[in-house]
Design an enzyme around this catalytic site. Structure first.
Site, PDB file in Angstrom:
ATOM      1  N   GLU A 293      57.692  31.487  33.086  1.00 29.25           N
ATOM      2  CA  GLU A 293      58.628  32.044  32.115  1.00 29.25           C
ATOM      3  C   GLU A 293      58.118  31.909  30.682  1.00 29.25           C
ATOM      4  O   GLU A 293      58.738  31.234  29.861  1.00 29.25           O
ATOM      5  CB  GLU A 293      59.970  31.309  32.206  1.00 29.25           C
ATOM      6  CG  GLU A 293      60.604  31.385  33.559  1.00 29.25           C
ATOM      7  CD  GLU A 293      61.834  30.497  33.664  1.00 29.25           C
ATOM      8  OE1 GLU A 293      62.764  30.907  34.350  1.00 29.25           O
ATOM      9  OE2 GLU A 293      61.843  29.411  33.063  1.00 29.25           O
ATOM     10  N   CYS A 364      71.285  28.228  -0.483  1.00 26.64           N
ATOM     11  CA  CYS A 364      71.734  27.119  -1.320  1.00 26.64           C
ATOM     12  C   CYS A 364      71.711  25.808  -0.547  1.00 26.64           C
ATOM     13  O   CYS A 364      72.751  25.250  -0.196  1.00 26.64           O
ATOM     14  CB  CYS A 364      73.115  27.426  -1.875  1.00 26.64           C
ATOM     15  SG  CYS A 364      73.030  28.830  -2.973  1.00 26.64           S
ATOM     16  N   TYR A 393      61.406  32.983  18.301  1.00 24.67           N
ATOM     17  CA  TYR A 393      62.389  32.051  17.737  1.00 24.67           C
ATOM     18  C   TYR A 393      62.583  32.215  16.235  1.00 24.67           C
ATOM     19  O   TYR A 393      62.844  31.241  15.527  1.00 24.67           O
ATOM     20  CB  TYR A 393      62.019  30.600  18.098  1.00 24.67           C
ATOM     21  CG  TYR A 393      61.841  30.405  19.594  1.00 24.67           C
ATOM     22  CD1 TYR A 393      62.938  30.486  20.446  1.00 24.67           C
ATOM     23  CD2 TYR A 393      60.581  30.185  20.141  1.00 24.67           C
ATOM     24  CE1 TYR A 393      62.775  30.349  21.815  1.00 24.67           C
ATOM     25  CE2 TYR A 393      60.419  30.048  21.516  1.00 24.67           C
ATOM     26  CZ  TYR A 393      61.517  30.125  22.343  1.00 24.67           C
ATOM     27  OH  TYR A 393      61.352  29.998  23.703  1.00 24.67           O
TER      28      TYR A 393
END
Ligand SMILES: *Cc1c(COP(=O)(O)O)cnc(C)c1O
Length: 434
Positions: A293, A364, A393
């Site tokens: 995988e 911020c 990702y």
């Protein structure tokens, strides 16, 4: 220091600009705006091809599943399917995206350590190929859903072989005390098998493990193969049942930094194959169907993120910051776990990297950094800063923090450039607000 081209799809053109798949990234940034995710579709196809070729060459029967949590949007499923891959999914949202793209449901595997009953029903009614069950509650829920919908389910059990792959803690998942799966060592995995075998509507097809992420060494996979093959033998001996699928998960490493090497995937799979065959001989069992995988290693190098430099702030006697128009909202990985990235100034890719700086995002949070203390070309305001190896990702982990619109994702091939995901708009941001 000169720019290091980490992967074969990266280059520098005559103007000294950084290129991906042969395209000038400075031009792409102008045309599509920044922040911008680039995905080299040719590179994705090439990586998928290496896996599928090795699967054919070294195993009696092997399947490559694209771990789509690494990158999930409609066109990537299409690309994966046409490259001969199945899809590993971890949520109904990923399943839905794959199905919307026309992906064959039979080639979808449904993972996750806490699938709800509703999610199981959703997957079952859409005819997905396999459930990778994490625990006994799931087995009960899969059986219940099968009864309700008059369906049968093919199931693979997630077990933990008890391996510490010597990688980063947060991405180490094969250890006995992992939140995923059921441990072999404690005897619970054998109970898990017995319970599953007692279910009328479930066919127990095999076992799965995933020993971690970003592995450059075949050793964790070889150790896993030994333990998993012995478990297959033990199940045969104790339950008289043959597990036909051995899924060894993903976690193949990718080069993020110049000091790392490129993983030799063929070598990895060849070693794993030899170890599985040796175990078959040792235990007198047939070679199971072997699944892998890979997620990261299929898409990471294909991705580069482009930003525009807004300002360069030098705090005299301390340090310098290069501020970019994106950050933790489109790439949270440095903020989350100090993931390393290689950054360069795309307009000056042929120049020396002699400027030491932190690359700071626009959110911020003082922790919103892409990288700290790196050497990079000294940018001019308005230059394009490229962060390499962001295909995995990044988009899949992006958020709207600070109400930032998610960037567009542009797919590059030698013969065409196409939009994979449109840039979000302000309207998208308030779409669900009442
Ligand atoms: C995350 C994950 C993968 C993919 O890992 P990569 O490091 O992206 O190859 C594969 N299988 C499972 C079960 C996972 O959790």
């Amino acid at each position: 220091m000169k720019t290091v081209l980490l992967h074969d799809n990266y280059g520098i053109n005559e103007e000294g600009h950084f290129t991906v798949c042969g395209y000038d990234t400075v031009k792409l940034a102008k045309e599509y705006g920044t922040p911008l995710y680039l995905l080299d579709a040719d590179k994705v196809r090439k990586m998928a091809g290496i896996y599928t070729e090795c699967a054919k060459k070294y195993f009696k029967n092997a399947k490559i599943l694209f771990a789509s949590k690494a990158l999930s949007f409609k066109k990537i499923y299409k690309l994966a399917e046409s490259a001969g891959l199945c899809a590993d999914t971890v949520s109904p949202g990923e399943i839905y995206t794959a199905l919307e793209a026309g992906f064959d449901p039979k080639k979808i595997y449904f993972h996750g350590n806490n699938k709800t009953y509703e999610e199981i029903e959703y997957a079952l009614s859409n005819g997905i190929g396999y459930f990778v069950a994490d625990n006994e509650v799931e087995i009960e829920n899969i059986e219940a859903a099968c009864v309700k919908l008059s369906k049968k389910a093919d199931v693979i059990l997630r077990v933990t072989p008890g391996i510490d792959p010597h990688t980063h803690e947060k991405i180490a998942t094969g250890k006995v005390d992992s939140k995923f799966g059921v441990a072999i060592e404690t005897g619970q995995a054998m109970e898990f098998v017995r319970r599953t075998l007692s279910k009328k509507n479930i066919t127990l097809c095999g076992i799965h493990c995933h020993v971690g992420s970003q592995s450059f060494d075949p050793q964790p996979f070889l150790d896993a193969a030994d333990i998993m093959m012995k478990f297959i033998y033990d199940v045969k001996k104790e339950c008289g049942y043959t597990l036909e699928i051995l899924n060894l998960g993903g976690g193949f490493g990718v080069r993020y930094l110049p000091e790392q090497t490129n993983l030799d995937i063929e070598y990895m799979l060849k070693e794993i194959s030899a170890r599985i065959k040796a175990n078959c001989e040792k235990y007198g069992i047939d070679e199971p169907e072997v699944c892998f995988e890979p997620g990261r290693s299929i898409v990471a190098a294909a991705g580069v993120t482009l930003y525009t430099v807004g300002n360069v702030k030098t705090i005299t006697g301390y340090k310098s910051y290069i501020s970019i128009d994106g950050g933790m909202a489109d790439n949270p990985r440095y903020a989350l776990y100090k993931a390393p990235y290689y950054c360069l100034i795309a307009d000056k890719a042929d120049k020396d990297m002699d400027f030491r700086a932190d690359v700071a995002g626009r959110c911020c949070e003082s922790g919103d950094l892409i990288q700290e203390n790196v050497f990079i070309q000294k940018p001019d305001i308005g230059d394009v800063l490229a962060v390499c190896v962001t295909g995995a990702y990044n988009y899949s982990m992006s958020s709207n923090y600070n109400r930032l619109c998610k960037p567009a994702l542009v797919m590059l091939s030698k013969d065409k450039v196409e939009i994979g995901v449109k840039r979000e708009t302000f309207e998208d941001l308030v779409r669900n607000d009442e």
